[in-house]
Structures are given as structure tokens and as C-alpha cells.
Write an enzyme that holds these catalytic residues in place. Structure first.
Site, short mmCIF file in Angstrom:
data_model
loop_
_atom_site.label_atom_id
_atom_site.label_comp_id
_atom_site.label_asym_id
_atom_site.label_seq_id
_atom_site.Cartn_x
_atom_site.Cartn_y
_atom_site.Cartn_z
N ASP A 1 4.46 -5.44 3.69
CA ASP A 1 4.07 -4.05 3.92
C ASP A 1 3.86 -3.80 5.41
O ASP A 1 4.41 -2.84 5.98
CB ASP A 1 2.79 -3.72 3.15
CG ASP A 1 2.29 -2.32 3.42
OD1 ASP A 1 1.66 -2.10 4.47
OD2 ASP A 1 2.50 -1.43 2.58
N ASP B 1 2.46 4.41 0.49
CA ASP B 1 2.21 5.57 1.34
C ASP B 1 3.50 6.36 1.51
O ASP B 1 4.29 6.45 0.58
CB ASP B 1 1.64 5.11 2.69
CG ASP B 1 2.62 4.21 3.45
OD1 ASP B 1 3.70 3.89 2.91
OD2 ASP B 1 2.30 3.82 4.59
N PHE C 1 0.85 -1.19 0.00
CA PHE C 1 0.00 0.00 0.00
C PHE C 1 0.89 1.25 0.00
O PHE C 1 1.42 1.64 1.05
CB PHE C 1 -0.92 -0.03 1.21
CG PHE C 1 -1.42 -1.41 1.54
CD1 PHE C 1 -2.16 -2.13 0.61
CD2 PHE C 1 -1.10 -2.01 2.75
CE1 PHE C 1 -2.60 -3.42 0.89
CE2 PHE C 1 -1.54 -3.29 3.04
CZ PHE C 1 -2.28 -4.00 2.12
#
Length: 425
Positions: A398, A330, A328
Site C-alpha cells: 500500500d 482510499d 487502506f
């Protein structure tokens, strides 16, 4: 009188019953029906468009604005992002993420991946001896520290998050992930854990607080109250808009329940990512990089992963293709990957980040950082499996790196992370 009557009847037949369409009641001449021009014009335009290739699909299926009609429609109207484009492209949402981020990395000029550092970090996580050659001493030391916890992948944190084993958990997770972005402007006042814990307290105190009808009616004051009061979240106006969108879409399509959204996916993580990005505009995390559309889908994917993690892969969290998800993208994971030497910034980008400059959302620099992060985690996952026999999902890698990054950032042991004002992460 008889002949006159027959002429009259013949006239009526010409208008209402039995005569050829378009036959005038007082003449045997045939005139074109009025609908014929309205049919011929679109057919002519369609023929011309096909001759010019405007309607021809891409081969292989495209992932960006290459000039075909479907791509043009996606670029002009992002609401068609998945509902129309994927029907033609035949690629799954996560395949789009992998393909488009790989394309960015191959032509990136501001950010790159050090494959030797990937091998060192993977070995450190696996608890194996590190390769003889690798990144700088500082990066190797940082990688060794990250791997101190060993190869055990993290599980769902039930202390911070709400969990009741049923529909309310999914409702909680969808709202949480609608709000899960851009905490850095609060300068540490707001972080993900505070958001997750605040929503949990609110739901325990009032089981109806996250009903779709109340979400659709939320405003700044009620959202602040829902999360326990105090200082408002950064970008609060956008957060209110996105929470309202969740409530409205749930009422319109899913009987007000996020769990129904999950059930419609029929045990497919890919399908659930598609449903989320198709139905909720705020989750359509994409950009245009050097003229080509690229995809990240951070919050859509993390919602699916959160459901999987909360239910430990069972019941509502059972997805047969959970391995298809990427990490993800970010700002915390690239921060720790840079410290470990895995991600390497150009001197100009490194200086901008160090100075606290805000990178424009969708800029080349920002897209390259996110794309390199996605591909670096894919490489780490592959190295863990191929070189060390450690089976881990991108989701788990992650979470592993994010948790380590949170701890080291709190201790002031990481370089600054990039700053972007965005609703996507």
C-alpha cells in the site's frame, strides 16, 4: 386470649416470616406470586424466538444482515458493530475486511481485477522480466515505471511525521488518522503531507496541544489554528467532531492517552483495530452492499500500521500479527492501479470518474472500487511472494503504491481518481 394471640402471630408469619411465599395471612389458599407472570412472558417470547430462528447464530459465522438476531441488531444499531457482532461472528476485524471485499469482487458489475495485469505489476516491482502477455501497452508501461524504484519497501517518513519514541508519538498518530480523509475537495490546497507536517509543528511548539482535554474542547477556529491557519480543511465540521470524539473517548477509557489504548492491545494488531473501531465511532468504516454489510476499516488499520511503522516494529509498535492488516482503501491507490491496468472500470463508471461526478458513499460503484483495491493488493502481495520471492506486507505494498501514486498525480501522469464525500478515507 391465648388462641387469639396465636392467630395474630400466625397472621404475621404469613406475611413476614415462615409461611410459604404468596400465602395470604387470612387464608390457606395459595395465590401465584406477583413476579411469576413477569418471568413467564419473557421466557415464552424467548422460546418462540428460538423456534423461529431469530436468536440462532449463523453457520458459518455471518458477516452481514442475513436475518439472525445479532445481524439485525448490528444493522439497526451500528454502535454494536464490533462490541457485539464480533463476539458472535468469531471473525477478526481484518478477516471481515478480506471476506466482505472478496464477496463484493465476486459479484461486482462496475469494477473488476485483471489478473494478468497483477502479474505484470508484481514482476515490475520485483525487478523481474514481465510476462509475455499482459494488459495494454500503456498499462504495461505504467507498471514498469512504478517498479523502477525496485522491490525495496518504503519505511516510515520521519521528516514529515512527529516522532519522539514515546507516548506523544501515538497521541499524534491517532489525531492524524482521525483527520486523514477526503482532501480532494480542496483541489490540491490540502494534502496528507500538509496535515502531518502541520500537526508535527504544533506538537513541537506546544507539547500539550494534543492532550485529551484540549482535543475534547476543539472547535473550528482552534483546529484551524492548530494546523497553522490559512484555509480550513474540507469537511471541517466533521473533522472537529471526530477530533472531539478522540479526546472524549481517551479521557473516558484510556486515561487521556492513546498510548494506553495501544498497550491494551497487548501486541496484537487485530486487537488494536478492534479496540479502535469499538471505541471510536468515527473509525467504523463500513457500508451495506446489495443488502450485505461490508467492512473496510481504512483509518483504523492505518493507525495501527502507522504505530508499527513509526516505532519500526519495536516497543509500542511491536505487533505479532502485523501481517494480518490489509491495505487502506482510499482514492490514490485505485487511481494508480487503474493506470497499470490492474483495476478495470466499466465504461459508464470510467466516464463518471472522468467527468468528475461524485460517487455516493456506500454506493455499489464506490464499494466495488474499494473492494477491488483491497483484493488487488492482496493478489500483488501473493504474486510478489509466490512468483518472485519478495516478502512484503499488504501495508508495505500500500505504501509503495501510494507514494508512487502521489508522485505521478502531482506530475499529472494519472487518470482522474473517483470522488466521494466521506469521513472514512
Amino acid at each position: 386470649r391465648r388462641s387469639a394471640t396465636r392467630r395474630a402471630e400466625g397472621g404475621r408469619d404469613g406475611l413476614m416470616g415462615g409461611a410459604l411465599v404468596g400465602e395470604h395471612p387470612r387464608s390457606k389458599r395459595r395465590i401465584p406470586p406477583l413476579w411469576l407472570p413477569s418471568l413467564l412472558v419473557p421466557l415464552a417470547l424467548l422460546f418462540a424466538a428460538q423456534r423461529t430462528g431469530a436468536f440462532s447464530p449463523c453457520k458459518p459465522p455471518c458477516t452481514g444482515p442475513c436475518g439472525c438476531w445479532e445481524c439485525r441488531r448490528v444493522v439497526r444499531h451500528p454502535s454494536f458493530l464490533l462490541s457485539s457482532h464480533l463476539k458472535m461472528a468469531s471473525k477478526s476485524p481484518t478477516d471481515l475486511v478480506k471476506a466482505s471485499t472478496r464477496r463484493i469482487v465476486s459479484s461486482a458489475t462496475h469494477c473488476s481485477i485483471d489478473e494478468k495485469a497483477v502479474a505484470v505489476l508484481a514482476a515490475s516491482i520485483a525487478g523481474a522480466s514481465t510476462p509475455a502477455t499482459g494488459p495494454s501497452e500503456a498499462a504495461s508501461r505504467a507498471a514498469a515505471e512504478v517498479g523502477q524504484r525496485g522491490p525495496e519497501m518504503p519505511e516510515w517518513d520521519t521528516e514529515t511525521h512527529f516522532f519522539d519514541g514515546g507516548d506523544a508519538t501515538v497521541q499524534y498518530l491517532l489525531v492524524l488518522d482521525a483527520l486523514n480523509f477526503c482532501f480532494w475537495p480542496s483541489e490540491g490546497s490540502w494534502e496528507y503531507d500538509r496535515l502531518a507536517a502541520g500537526l508535527k509543528r504544533a506538537l513541537v511548539a506546544d507539547p500539550d496541544c494534543l492532550s485529551a482535554s484540549r482535543l475534547a474542547a476543539v472547535d473550528d477556529a482552534s483546529l484551524c489554528s492548530l494546523l497553522g491557519g490559512g484555509d480550513p480543511l474540507p469537511l471541517s465540521t466533521e473533522r472537529v467532531r471526530l477530533v472531539k470524539e478522540v479526546g472524549e473517548v481517551l479521557m473516558d477509557k484510556y486515561d487521556g492517552k492513546a498510548a494506553e489504548l495501544v498497550r491494551r492491545a497487548e501486541g496484537s494488531a487485530e486487537k488494536l483495530v478492534g479496540l479502535v473501531t469499538e471505541g471510536f465511532a468515527g473509525f467504523r468504516d463500513h457500508a451495506v452492499y446489495k443488502g450485505s454489510q461490508v467492512f473496510f476499516y481504512k483509518r483504523a488499520q492505518i493507525f495501527v500500521a502507522d504505530v508499527w511503522g513509526a516505532f519500526r516494529g519495536e516497543g509500542l509498535g511491536s505487533f505479532k500479527d502485523i501481517a494480518s492488516l490489509t491495505m487502506f482503501a482510499d482514492y490514490r491507490v485505485p487511481q494508480i492501479l487503474e493506470a497499470c491496468g490492474v483495476i478495470v472500470y466499466s465504461e459508464s463508471l470510467r466516464r463518471r470518474i472522468a467527468d468528475g461526478d461524485t460517487l455516493t458513499a456506500g454506493s455499489e460503484e464506490e464499494c466495488e472500487i474499494r473492494a477491488c483495491t483491497v483484493q488487488a493488493v492482496e493478489m500483488i502481495k501473493q504474486a510478489l511472494k509466490g512468483e518472485h520471492g519478495v516478502g512484503a506486507l499488504s501495508v508495505q505494498v500500500d505504501w509503495y503504491l501510494w507514494q508512487e501514486g502521489e508522485k505521478k498525480a502531482a506530475a499529472g501522469l494519472l487518470p482522474p481518481h473517483h470522488r466521494t464525500l466521506t469521513v472514512y478515507y
